[in-house]
Design a protein around this motif. Sequence first.
Motif, PDB file in Angstrom:
ATOM      1  N   UNK A 147       0.866  -1.165  -0.004  1.00  0.00           N
ATOM      2  CA  UNK A 147      -0.063   0.093   0.107  1.00  0.00           C
ATOM      3  C   UNK A 147       0.792   1.195   0.054  1.00  0.00           C
ATOM      4  N   UNK A 148       1.698   1.263   0.845  1.00  0.00           N
ATOM      5  CA  UNK A 148       2.670   2.388   0.946  1.00  0.00           C
ATOM      6  C   UNK A 148       3.500   2.748  -0.373  1.00  0.00           C
ATOM      7  N   UNK A 149       4.251   1.817  -0.831  1.00  0.00           N
ATOM      8  CA  UNK A 149       4.821   1.894  -2.182  1.00  0.00           C
ATOM      9  C   UNK A 149       3.894   2.163  -3.306  1.00  0.00           C
ATOM     10  N   UNK A 150       2.630   1.615  -3.135  1.00  0.00           N
ATOM     11  CA  UNK A 150       1.671   1.915  -4.385  1.00  0.00           C
ATOM     12  C   UNK A 150       1.426   3.239  -4.190  1.00  0.00           C
ATOM     13  N   UNK A 151       1.061   3.964  -2.887  1.00  0.00           N
ATOM     14  CA  UNK A 151       0.816   5.312  -2.898  1.00  0.00           C
ATOM     15  C   UNK A 151       1.787   6.207  -3.382  1.00  0.00           C
ATOM     16  N   UNK A 152       3.034   5.974  -3.060  1.00  0.00           N
ATOM     17  CA  UNK A 152       4.229   6.724  -3.274  1.00  0.00           C
ATOM     18  C   UNK A 152       4.432   7.041  -4.910  1.00  0.00           C
ATOM     19  N   UNK A 153       4.364   5.539  -5.301  1.00  0.00           N
ATOM     20  CA  UNK A 153       4.605   5.578  -6.887  1.00  0.00           C
ATOM     21  C   UNK A 153       3.583   6.337  -7.614  1.00  0.00           C
ATOM     22  N   UNK A 154       2.440   5.875  -7.224  1.00  0.00           N
ATOM     23  CA  UNK A 154       1.169   6.504  -7.770  1.00  0.00           C
ATOM     24  C   UNK A 154       1.148   8.118  -7.781  1.00  0.00           C
ATOM     25  N   UNK A 155       1.403   8.551  -6.648  1.00  0.00           N
ATOM     26  CA  UNK A 155       1.292   9.852  -6.487  1.00  0.00           C
ATOM     27  C   UNK A 155       2.404  10.673  -7.474  1.00  0.00           C
ATOM     28  N   UNK A 156       3.307  10.043  -7.343  1.00  0.00           N
ATOM     29  CA  UNK A 156       4.562  10.603  -8.345  1.00  0.00           C
ATOM     30  C   UNK A 156       4.381  10.798  -9.676  1.00  0.00           C
ATOM     31  N   UNK A 158       0.844  10.356 -10.763  1.00  0.00           N
ATOM     32  CA  UNK A 158      -0.314  11.042 -11.000  1.00  0.00           C
ATOM     33  C   UNK A 158      -0.373  12.806 -10.729  1.00  0.00           C
ATOM     34  N   UNK A 159       0.692  13.350 -10.515  1.00  0.00           N
ATOM     35  CA  UNK A 159       0.885  14.654 -10.405  1.00  0.00           C
ATOM     36  C   UNK A 159       0.750  15.260 -11.825  1.00  0.00           C
ATOM     37  N   UNK A 160       0.933  14.548 -12.877  1.00  0.00           N
ATOM     38  CA  UNK A 160       0.876  15.262 -14.335  1.00  0.00           C
ATOM     39  C   UNK A 160      -0.553  15.190 -14.605  1.00  0.00           C
ATOM     40  N   UNK A 161      -1.265  14.284 -14.034  1.00  0.00           N
ATOM     41  CA  UNK A 161      -2.977  14.346 -14.077  1.00  0.00           C
ATOM     42  C   UNK A 161      -3.610  15.279 -13.141  1.00  0.00           C
ATOM     43  N   UNK A 162      -2.897  15.455 -11.812  1.00  0.00           N
ATOM     44  CA  UNK A 162      -3.563  15.965 -10.994  1.00  0.00           C
ATOM     45  C   UNK A 162      -3.745  17.580 -11.228  1.00  0.00           C
ATOM     46  N   UNK A 163      -2.634  18.066 -11.738  1.00  0.00           N
ATOM     47  CA  UNK A 163      -2.335  19.360 -12.195  1.00  0.00           C
ATOM     48  C   UNK A 163      -3.576  19.749 -13.603  1.00  0.00           C
ATOM     49  N   UNK A 164      -3.899  18.762 -14.058  1.00  0.00           N
ATOM     50  CA  UNK A 164      -4.933  19.250 -15.081  1.00  0.00           C
ATOM     51  C   UNK A 164      -6.488  18.969 -14.671  1.00  0.00           C
ATOM     52  N   UNK A 165      -6.811  18.384 -13.420  1.00  0.00           N
ATOM     53  CA  UNK A 165      -7.928  18.309 -12.801  1.00  0.00           C
ATOM     54  C   UNK A 165      -8.515  19.606 -12.132  1.00  0.00           C
ATOM     55  N   UNK A 169      -4.611  21.527  -7.265  1.00  0.00           N
ATOM     56  CA  UNK A 169      -3.803  22.514  -6.685  1.00  0.00           C
ATOM     57  C   UNK A 169      -2.408  22.668  -6.712  1.00  0.00           C
ATOM     58  N   UNK A 170      -1.503  23.716  -6.707  1.00  0.00           N
ATOM     59  CA  UNK A 170      -0.281  23.569  -6.792  1.00  0.00           C
ATOM     60  C   UNK A 170       0.380  22.906  -5.661  1.00  0.00           C
ATOM     61  N   UNK A 171      -0.301  22.698  -4.280  1.00  0.00           N
ATOM     62  CA  UNK A 171       0.050  22.030  -3.368  1.00  0.00           C
ATOM     63  C   UNK A 171       0.159  20.649  -3.372  1.00  0.00           C
ATOM     64  N   UNK A 172      -0.676  20.066  -4.493  1.00  0.00           N
ATOM     65  CA  UNK A 172      -0.573  18.820  -4.613  1.00  0.00           C
ATOM     66  C   UNK A 172       0.498  18.225  -5.450  1.00  0.00           C
ATOM     67  N   UNK A 173       1.446  19.106  -6.027  1.00  0.00           N
ATOM     68  CA  UNK A 173       2.577  18.730  -6.723  1.00  0.00           C
ATOM     69  C   UNK A 173       3.599  19.071  -5.690  1.00  0.00           C
ATOM     70  N   UNK A 174       3.690  19.201  -4.456  1.00  0.00           N
ATOM     71  CA  UNK A 174       4.827  19.398  -3.572  1.00  0.00           C
ATOM     72  C   UNK A 174       4.949  18.163  -2.855  1.00  0.00           C
ATOM     73  N   UNK A 175       6.285  17.701  -2.571  1.00  0.00           N
ATOM     74  CA  UNK A 175       6.513  16.381  -2.054  1.00  0.00           C
ATOM     75  C   UNK A 175       6.139  16.358  -0.719  1.00  0.00           C
ATOM     76  N   UNK A 176       6.535  17.618  -0.158  1.00  0.00           N
ATOM     77  CA  UNK A 176       6.295  17.701   1.604  1.00  0.00           C
ATOM     78  C   UNK A 176       4.734  17.443   1.664  1.00  0.00           C
TER      79      UNK A 176
END
Length: 193
Positions: A147-156, A158-165, A169-176
């Motif tokens: 689950x942890x690795x899936x979340x990490x890899x997916x979020x990295x 999915x940031x490309x898609x997230x920015x288009x939805x 938001x800009x914060x969704x692109x930030x690693x922290x």
Amino acid sequence: MEPTQKKLLGIAAELFAERGFSAVSMREISRSAGITQAAIYHHFINKEALYVAAVEYLYEGQATELVSLASQQEDPEAQLAVTVSSLLKLFDKQAQFRRIYFRELLDGDQKRLKLLADGAFPEIHQFLVGLMAQLAPHMDSHLMVLDLTGLIFHHLEARKLSAQLDTGRAKHQKLPYLADHIVALLLNGVRTQ
């Protein structure tokens, strides 16, 4: 590690990430590296050994460093926070590793998956299984690590898609921000107390 071997591993990792294990030949690797195939076999017994070495090269020593850094924290929740943040930073820089990881999952070749499990992941996997067992003894730690690795890899990725939805938001692109979200999700789930 000698310069020729380092160059060879870098080129092999790039080719394996770009096209996958099966689509890359030793001849192509030797040509790209500017060395003979015999020189490759001087360093690596076969393509599988080169492949595992190339994957290990992508995050050489970083698993040990991550485990050491996280282990300095006494509290398991703090260990999780350090681990998630470190993994996000590591794999954000290692796009080649992410591509290899996803290729192997999609290809499903049991032999190569076993090579990766035995050659690239044992230290970090054992640490994470132990950490998950401390954090959630009532849960399956093996699945929690996935689950942890899936979340990490997916979020990295999915940031490309997230920015288009519309809700992106800009914060969704930030690693922290992503790290805090993943830790909160793993520790608290989606239900409020």
